[in-house]
Scaffold this motif. Structure first.
Motif, mmCIF file in Angstrom:
data_model
loop_
_atom_site.group_PDB
_atom_site.id
_atom_site.type_symbol
_atom_site.label_atom_id
_atom_site.label_comp_id
_atom_site.label_asym_id
_atom_site.label_seq_id
_atom_site.Cartn_x
_atom_site.Cartn_y
_atom_site.Cartn_z
ATOM 1 N N ILE A 229 0.765 -1.303 0.033
ATOM 2 C CA ILE A 229 -0.046 -0.098 -0.034
ATOM 3 C C ILE A 229 0.845 1.127 -0.021
ATOM 4 C CG2 ILE A 229 -1.541 1.384 1.284
ATOM 5 C CD1 ILE A 229 -2.839 -1.171 2.268
ATOM 6 N N ASP A 230 1.870 1.258 0.773
ATOM 7 C CA ASP A 230 2.958 2.515 1.071
ATOM 8 C C ASP A 230 3.670 2.501 -0.494
ATOM 9 O OD1 ASP A 230 2.262 3.320 3.550
ATOM 10 O OD2 ASP A 230 3.730 1.982 4.481
ATOM 11 N N THR A 231 3.962 1.649 -1.106
ATOM 12 C CA THR A 231 4.482 1.717 -2.339
ATOM 13 C C THR A 231 3.743 2.374 -3.443
ATOM 14 O OG1 THR A 231 5.852 -0.463 -2.084
ATOM 15 C CG2 THR A 231 5.712 0.493 -4.128
ATOM 16 N N TRP A 232 2.393 1.894 -3.393
ATOM 17 C CA TRP A 232 1.628 2.812 -4.578
ATOM 18 C C TRP A 232 1.148 4.012 -4.078
ATOM 19 C CZ3 TRP A 232 1.358 0.645 -9.070
ATOM 20 C CH2 TRP A 232 1.364 -0.609 -9.618
ATOM 21 N N VAL A 233 1.055 4.234 -2.825
ATOM 22 C CA VAL A 233 0.782 5.600 -2.246
ATOM 23 C C VAL A 233 1.891 6.632 -2.698
ATOM 24 C CG1 VAL A 233 0.369 7.051 -0.383
ATOM 25 C CG2 VAL A 233 -0.763 5.083 -0.569
ATOM 26 N N ASP A 234 3.224 6.117 -2.448
ATOM 27 C CA ASP A 234 4.586 6.811 -2.808
ATOM 28 C C ASP A 234 4.571 7.100 -4.295
ATOM 29 O OD1 ASP A 234 5.184 7.138 -0.077
ATOM 30 O OD2 ASP A 234 6.494 5.493 0.201
ATOM 31 N N MET A 235 4.277 6.148 -5.109
ATOM 32 C CA MET A 235 4.338 6.166 -6.444
ATOM 33 C C MET A 235 3.485 7.265 -6.960
ATOM 34 S SD MET A 235 3.656 3.266 -9.635
ATOM 35 C CE MET A 235 5.000 2.374 -9.015
ATOM 36 N N ALA A 236 2.030 7.253 -6.473
ATOM 37 C CA ALA A 236 1.104 8.236 -6.738
ATOM 38 C C ALA A 236 1.618 9.774 -6.350
ATOM 39 C CB ALA A 236 -0.114 7.919 -6.156
ATOM 40 N N SER A 237 2.337 9.990 -5.450
ATOM 41 C CA SER A 237 2.738 11.186 -5.009
ATOM 42 C C SER A 237 4.059 11.560 -5.739
ATOM 43 C CB SER A 237 2.732 11.178 -3.418
ATOM 44 O OG SER A 237 3.421 12.545 -2.866
ATOM 45 N N THR A 238 5.192 10.720 -5.634
ATOM 46 C CA THR A 238 6.323 11.244 -6.157
ATOM 47 C C THR A 238 6.449 11.308 -7.780
ATOM 48 O OG1 THR A 238 7.254 9.119 -5.833
ATOM 49 C CG2 THR A 238 7.315 10.566 -4.008
ATOM 50 N N GLN A 239 5.915 10.234 -8.300
ATOM 51 C CA GLN A 239 6.121 9.923 -9.711
ATOM 52 C C GLN A 239 4.851 10.413 -10.659
ATOM 53 O OE1 GLN A 239 7.611 6.202 -10.758
ATOM 54 N NE2 GLN A 239 8.559 5.728 -8.645
ATOM 55 N N LEU A 272 -6.250 2.437 0.543
ATOM 56 C CA LEU A 272 -5.756 3.800 0.676
ATOM 57 C C LEU A 272 -4.938 3.960 -0.570
ATOM 58 C CD1 LEU A 272 -5.568 6.246 2.155
ATOM 59 C CD2 LEU A 272 -3.390 5.688 3.013
ATOM 60 N N ALA A 273 -4.165 2.841 -1.352
ATOM 61 C CA ALA A 273 -3.638 2.943 -2.685
ATOM 62 C C ALA A 273 -4.536 3.044 -3.693
ATOM 63 C CB ALA A 273 -2.871 1.504 -2.750
ATOM 64 N N ASP A 274 -5.543 2.857 -3.728
ATOM 65 C CA ASP A 274 -6.404 3.026 -4.888
ATOM 66 C C ASP A 274 -7.195 4.481 -4.689
ATOM 67 O OD1 ASP A 274 -6.779 0.240 -6.114
ATOM 68 O OD2 ASP A 274 -7.409 -0.091 -3.840
ATOM 69 N N ILE A 275 -7.258 4.728 -3.817
ATOM 70 C CA ILE A 275 -7.648 6.402 -3.440
ATOM 71 C C ILE A 275 -6.705 7.410 -4.033
ATOM 72 C CG2 ILE A 275 -8.515 8.053 -1.839
ATOM 73 C CD1 ILE A 275 -9.698 5.512 -0.047
ATOM 74 N N VAL A 276 -5.627 7.486 -3.523
ATOM 75 C CA VAL A 276 -4.495 8.284 -3.790
ATOM 76 C C VAL A 276 -4.225 8.376 -5.251
ATOM 77 C CG1 VAL A 276 -2.203 9.043 -3.155
ATOM 78 C CG2 VAL A 276 -3.735 8.417 -1.477
ATOM 79 N N MET A 277 -4.036 6.984 -5.832
ATOM 80 C CA MET A 277 -3.605 6.713 -7.042
ATOM 81 C C MET A 277 -4.799 7.450 -7.955
ATOM 82 S SD MET A 277 -1.247 5.861 -9.224
ATOM 83 C CE MET A 277 -0.260 4.805 -8.737
#
Length: 316
Positions: A229-239, A272-277
């Motif tokens: 989950i944290d990996t996808w959340v970070d990808m959405a934010s940084t990349q 949370l990963a789906d929401i942020v992405m």
């Protein structure tokens, strides 16, 4: 005139008296609070009753309380043995939920203030707010800072009540979120403690904080699941949100590959990963031209009730 005295007075002390002056050994004296000085049987009895007697009474009181607690615990344990199995399971589930399972917000209103730019609204906030309303008594208010102009009407009503200053019933709520449209870059800022005034930067970190309120057991999840989950959340934010075109394209390929084998980014349901992405793709204008697997996933997200208010903002 220099050798003539104006007047002469007798000394007010005698030289012999200087040797008899008793100087104090301390600035002041006070009664001994622990035990009076004993100079006889009556004094000893008085010291025992006023000093050690009060201490013994306090110790005895504490022992009585501990003994009563032990007796009460034993009585409750004995009563539990006679309860049906279904009631025991319900009691155990309630205790577990109070500690780490179900979300609990006791005490005064928890105030959260979020500053965000209307040019890049954090759509995940509106989704999280809808989910939080299903579990808590939430109060939302929206304000516009002087640093921005011409905020769309939809953004002024994104928390459902428009711009308002009436806080008379604020204490009736468990969670209060104040959104301030302000010229902040490159990402939103959240203040979750008026005492420390330490801002939390980034939409992903704001979503993480709200997600832990919604699901306090998040940190006790399987470490592999939490890391995904944290990996996808970070990808959405940084990349996706802050990355260049090359990074965004690479993220979209990874996203499409993942969703080719799974309905959701992590696990078998919405996280949370789906929401942020989802929020990041809409904010960067990539939602319209995504590959087939990502498009199918976005349709599934759009069908969730919590996404409806955020989806309206993307269409206005």
């Amino acid at each position: 005139m220099s050798g003539i005295l104006m007047y002469k007075a007798e000394p007010y002390y005698k030289l012999d008296d200087l040797n008899n002056i008793e100087l104090p050994k301390c600035m002041y004296k006070m009664k001994n609070l622990h035990k009076e000085q004993s100079d006889g049987p009556k004094s000893a009895q008085r010291g025992s009753s006023s000093g050690s007697g009060a201490l013994e009474a306090l110790e005895q009181r504490q022992e009585n309380i501990l003994r009563d607690l032990d007796a009460l615990q034993t009585e409750v344990a004995a009563m539990m043995q006679h309860l049906p199995a279904s009631v025991k399971q319900q009691a155990s589930a309630t205790a577990a939920g109070a500690t780490c399972g179900q979300a609990q917000l006791e005490g005064p209103v928890r105030d959260i203030v979020i500053n965000a730019s209307p040019s890049s609204p954090p759509l995940s906030l509106f989704i999280m707010y809808e989910l939080l309303k299903q579990q808590f008594r939430c109060f939302g208010s929206v304000h516009v800072h002087s640093s921005v102009e011409n905020v769309p009407e939809g953004l002024c009503k994104c928390l459902g009540n428009g711009i308002r200053s009436d806080l008379r019933n604020r204490t009736d709520f468990q969670l209060a979120i104040t959104l301030i449209w302000k010229d902040v870059k490159p990402s939103p800022q959240m203040m979750m403690s008026a005492a420390y005034q330490t801002p939390i930067h980034g939409e992903s970190n704001v979503a993480r904080y709200l997600g832990r309120i919604l699901q306090p057991s998040y940190d006790s999840l399987d470490p592999v699941t939490a890391t995904e989950i944290d990996t996808w959340v970070d990808m959405a934010s940084t990349q996706v949100l802050l990355g260049n075109n090359k990074e965004r394209a690479a993220s979209l390929r990874s996203l499409n590959s993942r969703l080719g084998k799974h309905d959701w980014l992590v696990g078998s349901g919405l996280t949370l990963a789906d929401i942020v992405m989802w929020s990041a793709l809409h904010q960067t204008g990539q939602a319209a031209g995504v590959p087939a697997n990502v498009k199918r996933w976005m349709v599934a997200c759009n069908g969730q009730p919590a996404f409806q208010s955020a989806l309206k903002l993307t269409q206005s």
